[in-house]
Design a protein around this motif. Sequence first.
Motif, PDB file in Angstrom:
ATOM      1  N   LYS A 257      30.164 -11.825  -6.503  1.00  0.00           N
ATOM      2  CA  LYS A 257      30.428 -12.885  -7.471  1.00  0.00           C
ATOM      3  C   LYS A 257      30.759 -12.253  -8.833  1.00  0.00           C
ATOM      4  CE  LYS A 257      29.036 -16.216  -4.601  1.00  0.00           C
ATOM      5  NZ  LYS A 257      27.991 -17.194  -4.933  1.00  0.00           N
ATOM      6  N   PRO A 258      31.366 -13.020  -9.747  1.00  0.00           N
ATOM      7  CA  PRO A 258      31.605 -12.506 -11.098  1.00  0.00           C
ATOM      8  C   PRO A 258      30.296 -12.072 -11.765  1.00  0.00           C
ATOM      9  CG  PRO A 258      32.847 -14.524 -10.748  1.00  0.00           C
ATOM     10  CD  PRO A 258      31.941 -14.371  -9.561  1.00  0.00           C
ATOM     11  N   GLN A 259      30.320 -10.978 -12.483  1.00  0.00           N
ATOM     12  CA  GLN A 259      29.123 -10.423 -13.105  1.00  0.00           C
ATOM     13  C   GLN A 259      28.475 -11.401 -14.081  1.00  0.00           C
ATOM     14  OE1 GLN A 259      27.492  -7.578 -12.447  1.00  0.00           O
ATOM     15  NE2 GLN A 259      25.930  -8.216 -13.943  1.00  0.00           N
ATOM     16  N   VAL A 260      29.274 -12.274 -14.672  1.00  0.00           N
ATOM     17  CA  VAL A 260      28.743 -13.206 -15.664  1.00  0.00           C
ATOM     18  C   VAL A 260      27.659 -14.107 -15.081  1.00  0.00           C
ATOM     19  CG1 VAL A 260      30.415 -15.074 -15.275  1.00  0.00           C
ATOM     20  CG2 VAL A 260      29.430 -14.745 -17.550  1.00  0.00           C
ATOM     21  N   GLN A 261      27.689 -14.358 -13.762  1.00  0.00           N
ATOM     22  CA  GLN A 261      26.688 -15.234 -13.166  1.00  0.00           C
ATOM     23  C   GLN A 261      25.300 -14.618 -13.232  1.00  0.00           C
ATOM     24  OE1 GLN A 261      27.759 -16.998  -9.429  1.00  0.00           O
ATOM     25  NE2 GLN A 261      29.864 -17.392 -10.049  1.00  0.00           N
ATOM     26  N   ALA A 262      25.180 -13.347 -12.871  1.00  0.00           N
ATOM     27  CA  ALA A 262      23.889 -12.665 -12.992  1.00  0.00           C
ATOM     28  C   ALA A 262      23.506 -12.501 -14.455  1.00  0.00           C
ATOM     29  CB  ALA A 262      23.950 -11.313 -12.295  1.00  0.00           C
ATOM     30  N   ASN A 263      24.505 -12.240 -15.305  1.00  0.00           N
ATOM     31  CA  ASN A 263      24.229 -12.125 -16.738  1.00  0.00           C
ATOM     32  C   ASN A 263      23.657 -13.422 -17.283  1.00  0.00           C
ATOM     33  OD1 ASN A 263      25.333  -9.588 -16.579  1.00  0.00           O
ATOM     34  ND2 ASN A 263      27.216 -10.089 -17.675  1.00  0.00           N
ATOM     35  N   TYR A 264      24.213 -14.535 -16.826  1.00  0.00           N
ATOM     36  CA  TYR A 264      23.773 -15.828 -17.335  1.00  0.00           C
ATOM     37  C   TYR A 264      22.354 -16.149 -16.911  1.00  0.00           C
ATOM     38  CZ  TYR A 264      25.693 -19.697 -19.979  1.00  0.00           C
ATOM     39  OH  TYR A 264      25.995 -20.568 -20.982  1.00  0.00           O
ATOM     40  N   LEU A 265      21.992 -15.702 -15.710  1.00  0.00           N
ATOM     41  CA  LEU A 265      20.634 -15.904 -15.232  1.00  0.00           C
ATOM     42  C   LEU A 265      19.637 -15.287 -16.205  1.00  0.00           C
ATOM     43  CD1 LEU A 265      18.988 -16.903 -12.690  1.00  0.00           C
ATOM     44  CD2 LEU A 265      19.038 -14.518 -11.957  1.00  0.00           C
ATOM     45  N   ALA A 266      19.930 -14.077 -16.653  1.00  0.00           N
ATOM     46  CA  ALA A 266      19.044 -13.403 -17.602  1.00  0.00           C
ATOM     47  C   ALA A 266      19.153 -14.007 -18.990  1.00  0.00           C
ATOM     48  CB  ALA A 266      19.386 -11.909 -17.646  1.00  0.00           C
ATOM     49  N   TYR A 267      20.367 -14.353 -19.389  1.00  0.00           N
ATOM     50  CA  TYR A 267      20.576 -14.921 -20.719  1.00  0.00           C
ATOM     51  C   TYR A 267      19.797 -16.219 -20.898  1.00  0.00           C
ATOM     52  CZ  TYR A 267      22.988 -17.858 -24.148  1.00  0.00           C
ATOM     53  OH  TYR A 267      23.272 -18.718 -25.160  1.00  0.00           O
ATOM     54  N   ARG A 268      19.795 -17.056 -19.876  1.00  0.00           N
ATOM     55  CA  ARG A 268      19.067 -18.318 -19.948  1.00  0.00           C
ATOM     56  C   ARG A 268      17.561 -18.124 -19.792  1.00  0.00           C
ATOM     57  NH1 ARG A 268      21.744 -22.390 -22.448  1.00  0.00           N
ATOM     58  NH2 ARG A 268      23.693 -22.955 -21.432  1.00  0.00           N
ATOM     59  N   GLY A 269      17.139 -16.942 -19.372  1.00  0.00           N
ATOM     60  CA  GLY A 269      15.720 -16.715 -19.134  1.00  0.00           C
ATOM     61  C   GLY A 269      15.256 -17.250 -17.807  1.00  0.00           C
ATOM     62  N   ASN A 326      19.183 -24.576  -8.557  1.00  0.00           N
ATOM     63  CA  ASN A 326      20.203 -24.277  -7.570  1.00  0.00           C
ATOM     64  C   ASN A 326      20.958 -23.029  -8.021  1.00  0.00           C
ATOM     65  OD1 ASN A 326      20.813 -26.826  -5.485  1.00  0.00           O
ATOM     66  ND2 ASN A 326      19.656 -27.361  -7.315  1.00  0.00           N
ATOM     67  N   HIS A 327      21.260 -22.159  -7.101  1.00  0.00           N
ATOM     68  CA  HIS A 327      21.816 -20.831  -7.421  1.00  0.00           C
ATOM     69  C   HIS A 327      20.891 -20.076  -8.381  1.00  0.00           C
ATOM     70  CE1 HIS A 327      25.719 -21.265  -5.363  1.00  0.00           C
ATOM     71  NE2 HIS A 327      25.594 -22.543  -5.679  1.00  0.00           N
ATOM     72  N   ARG A 328      19.615 -20.525  -8.444  1.00  0.00           N
ATOM     73  CA  ARG A 328      18.583 -19.931  -9.317  1.00  0.00           C
ATOM     74  C   ARG A 328      18.932 -20.049 -10.794  1.00  0.00           C
ATOM     75  NH1 ARG A 328      17.644 -14.727  -8.901  1.00  0.00           N
ATOM     76  NH2 ARG A 328      19.424 -14.055  -7.661  1.00  0.00           N
ATOM     77  N   GLN A 329      19.806 -20.986 -11.143  1.00  0.00           N
ATOM     78  CA  GLN A 329      20.280 -21.115 -12.521  1.00  0.00           C
ATOM     79  C   GLN A 329      19.639 -22.301 -13.243  1.00  0.00           C
ATOM     80  OE1 GLN A 329      22.359 -19.200 -14.290  1.00  0.00           O
ATOM     81  NE2 GLN A 329      23.113 -17.801 -12.718  1.00  0.00           N
ATOM     82  N   PHE A 330      19.724 -22.239 -14.548  1.00  0.00           N
ATOM     83  CA  PHE A 330      19.222 -23.299 -15.427  1.00  0.00           C
ATOM     84  C   PHE A 330      20.373 -23.871 -16.252  1.00  0.00           C
ATOM     85  CE2 PHE A 330      17.448 -24.147 -19.814  1.00  0.00           C
ATOM     86  CZ  PHE A 330      16.891 -25.371 -19.508  1.00  0.00           C
ATOM     87  N   ASN A 331      20.381 -25.186 -16.424  1.00  0.00           N
ATOM     88  CA  ASN A 331      21.353 -25.857 -17.284  1.00  0.00           C
ATOM     89  C   ASN A 331      22.744 -25.791 -16.654  1.00  0.00           C
ATOM     90  OD1 ASN A 331      22.265 -27.251 -19.521  1.00  0.00           O
ATOM     91  ND2 ASN A 331      22.033 -25.568 -20.952  1.00  0.00           N
ATOM     92  N   LYS A 332      23.724 -25.231 -17.355  1.00  0.00           N
ATOM     93  CA  LYS A 332      25.082 -25.067 -16.832  1.00  0.00           C
ATOM     94  C   LYS A 332      25.693 -23.863 -17.527  1.00  0.00           C
ATOM     95  CE  LYS A 332      25.716 -27.970 -20.562  1.00  0.00           C
ATOM     96  NZ  LYS A 332      24.712 -28.816 -21.223  1.00  0.00           N
TER      97      LYS A 332
END
Length: 497
Positions: A257-269, A326-332
Amino acid sequence: MADADTRPNVLFVLTDQERYDCTAPDGPPVETPAMDRLSSEGTRFSRACTPISICTSARASLMTGRFPHGHGMLNNSHEADAIRPNLPPGIPTFSERLADSGYECSYTGKWHVGRGKTPEDFGFSYLGGSDKHHDDIDDAFREYREERGVPLGEVDLEEELYTGDDPRDGSEGTFVAAKTPVDVKETRAWFLAERTIDAIEAHADGDGNSDDGAPFFHRADFYGPHHPYVVPEPYASMYDPDAIEPPESYAETYDGKPQVQANYLAYRGADGLDWECWAEATAKYWGFVTLIDDQLERILEALEEYGLAGETAVVHASDHGDFIGNHRQFNKGPLMYDDTYRIPLQVRWPGVTEPGSVCDAPVHLHDLAATFLEMGDVGIPESFDSRSLVPLLEAGDDPKTVPEGWPDSTFAQYHGDEFGLYTQRMVRTDRYKYVYNGPDIDELYDLEADPAELQNLIDHPEYADVRREMRERLIEWMEETDDPNRGWVPDVLRNAS
């Protein structure tokens, strides 16, 4: 005497960040009798999507009937890095056209389409209910809470949940969910429903007709179920977190997947939240949905009480969805999954919609701009990218009566938020989804084989023809809508095919 105005009243209820599956027949066990009632008494759209999964941009598209690159509000207007703080002057909006044609237009709740302009600059009378974070247009709700002896900000919340390493530590991270001790009547959702009921009463007389014969268009924008998911009893404990199973997409690894997805997981906490936390947040989110649904039921009952139900089209939609784990993510964010791009859409229009009908044609949120104008017998501006849904509403669920040439794809885009600018484009058919990621690997999903969108097939040799076809669809759309990236992206995509 002039002929009576027989155009329908329109009640438009827009929720904030409501997932499409909350009201889907095969969705989770969320109690939504009012929204289900709209589906059973009207038409439910099974393939509705937002043109962009961020509040200001989606709401500006709804107002203007344009994709975001057409109106230019590409990220949230309240942020310091907003590309445009307000809609540019001169862009037609459906509300101004309706007001000019004689509709009495009123508005309650969330706006979030600009810093300096309000609904009153676009043909509405604003009846209050804003919050300080997004708009701060008025003090109505703040005064209401003070009158009830429960001032805003002076309530001790319980069961608070935050992103970050310690989900119970409010000193860092983002506020996710909590239980509030206030009474239901002290929630903003109740207040917005009450103001909407006041508007319905004001539009009606004893015979159920507008005082001056003019039809009304009322828009009720709820602040929820957007996070933080703060709800009172009985909604806070209505759903048991222990009974909520992880969704299939919770197995997300971001491999390929695009690296930004994993980055966003950490960015959102969100990387610090385990499923026990997400189950708790999901339970509060579902409770928030049911709280709003109960307020919608009060509004529908008011239409009946004042004799307006038979001459009022009721529309419910959401600006976009929410991940809630979902996808272990928060918000959008820069992740174009169905969790945030598919939206609920139900329309009950007495005498037009067939009760219980389901429309499987792909539609966009901003198609409602053209729809409202056709409902009001008002011409649709040439600047609109949207198509009126009236022919689909009249067709019921008979696919043979869908207008010839109706698109079989939906399109969307994303331009970044506080994380930084990040360009994306998406095309979705019934079976496939293709995402163009400017600075990273593209995505291709077979939604039939992989509805959770876990496996990126962009480099899979057996999907080469699908990849090529989806890219051509996207190129054609970019040309048709004057996407500013059409000058160079088409060549990139064709060379990559």
